[in-house]
Every structure is written in C-alpha cells, then in structure tokens.
Design a protein around this motif. Structure first.
Motif, PDB file in Angstrom:
ATOM      1  N   ASP A 194       0.828  -1.210   0.000  1.00 22.97           N
ATOM      2  CA  ASP A 194       0.000   0.000   0.000  1.00 22.97           C
ATOM      3  C   ASP A 194       0.861   1.258   0.000  1.00 22.97           C
ATOM      4  O   ASP A 194       0.518   2.255  -0.619  1.00 22.97           O
ATOM      5  N   ASN A 195       2.003   1.185   0.710  1.00 19.88           N
ATOM      6  CA  ASN A 195       2.919   2.321   0.790  1.00 19.88           C
ATOM      7  C   ASN A 195       4.318   1.803   0.439  1.00 19.88           C
ATOM      8  O   ASN A 195       5.056   1.365   1.330  1.00 19.88           O
ATOM      9  N   LYS A 238       7.398   3.234   2.491  1.00 20.00           N
ATOM     10  CA  LYS A 238       7.439   2.747   3.869  1.00 20.00           C
ATOM     11  C   LYS A 238       7.849   1.275   3.898  1.00 20.00           C
ATOM     12  O   LYS A 238       8.660   0.859   4.732  1.00 20.00           O
ATOM     13  N   SER A 239       7.313   0.494   2.968  1.00 23.73           N
ATOM     14  CA  SER A 239       7.648  -0.929   2.891  1.00 23.73           C
ATOM     15  C   SER A 239       9.141  -1.125   2.625  1.00 23.73           C
ATOM     16  O   SER A 239       9.795  -1.963   3.255  1.00 23.73           O
TER      17      SER A 239
END
Length: 171
Positions: free
Chosen positions: A154-155, A158-159
């Motif tokens: 989703d991000n 960030k992942s």
C-alpha cells in the motif's frame, strides 16, 4: 514502456539522494544509453537474452565511455559464458524465467560460483524477504533488485524502508 517506467523516473533519485540510479529497461541501441545518461542514470542494464556477444560488447563499451556502470542480466550459464567481458561492472542473475515467468532463486545459487570475482554479483526477481537476501549474501551477492515486493505494498516507500531496516538489524 516495457517495464512500466519512464525516463522522468530517473530524474527523481538524482535530485533527492546521492545513491546510484539504474535504468532498468530494454536497451538495444546507443540512443537508449544516451537517454539514460541525459536523464541522470548512473547504471545501465543490458539483458544477455536479447543481445548477442558483439552487441553486449559494443553497448557496454559505449556506456563506459559515458561513465555509466553496466549491469548485465543473465538467466543461465550459456548467457553468462557468452557475456563475460571487461566492459561490464556487475553481473545480475534474474531468477525469473522469462518464458514462463516462474521464479526460482536456485538460478542465483547455481550461477554464483561461475561469476568471476571481479564483477559485483546482483540477484533479482523473487526477493521478498530479508532472509532471502541474507542467504544470497552467503553466495557472494552484494546487490539485490527488489521491486515487485514493494510495488504490491500500500505504501511502497514505507515498505522499502522497513525492509532495509530489517536487513540492517539482521546482518
């Protein structure tokens, strides 16, 4: 076009970081190399399965003349054997079979000892865990192309950050 990126994507890393940026695309002529350089690439990808030995030599030599590093992608021993030459910097093993798109990390493991030490070893495709990277490091790999794993998140930013931190903590 083929890998769903854009030359504009190459401008972003150069403007925001001092990390090297790779043009991961289908490169088949010198014009593609000039585009890569003009858009801030530091490293160029050549794919052994679509180029013959002379094309690899000519394109990698031209790239080197523009101060680009060259990553050659191979899938098997035949591609590796035909492609070893001094105008390359990195040898990447693509773990994805381009005929059936199945991923097998055994490709990197099988070819690791066949890649001469003067080249940086890179493994790509199918890498989705820090454990895989730690395992492949024992085979001499120093670079890893991990993209699909993040693009499914989703991000993605960030992942990727969390993925890198986990590796740093385990090494």
């Amino acid at each position: 076009q083929y890998l769903q990126g854009s030359l504009v994507d190459l401008n972003i890393p150069g403007a925001s970081t001092n990390l090297a940026s790779l043009r991961k695309d289908i490169v088949i002529d010198e014009f593609h190399i000039l585009e890569a350089k003009a858009h801030g690439a530091d490293v160029l990808l050549l794919i052994a399965s679509i180029l013959d030995q002379k094309e690899i030599k000519d394109l990698s030599t031209f790239a080197k003349s523009l101060d680009l590093e060259v990553l050659l992608e191979v899938h098997d021993l035949d591609e590796l054997t035909k492609s070893i030459m001094p105008s390359l910097d990195l040898i990447g093993v693509n773990n994805r079979n381009l005929k059936n798109f199945q991923v097998n990390l055994g490709a990197s493991k099988r070819l690791a000892e066949k890649i001469p030490d003067e080249f940086i070893k890179v493994s790509g495709s199918g890498i989705s865990s820090s454990e895989t990277i730690i395992d492949l490091k024992t085979y001499g790999y120093k670079g890893f192309l991990v993209g699909e794993n993040f693009m499914k998140a989703d991000n993605p930013g960030k992942s990727a950050f969390e993925f890198i931190k986990k590796i740093e903590n385990e090494i």
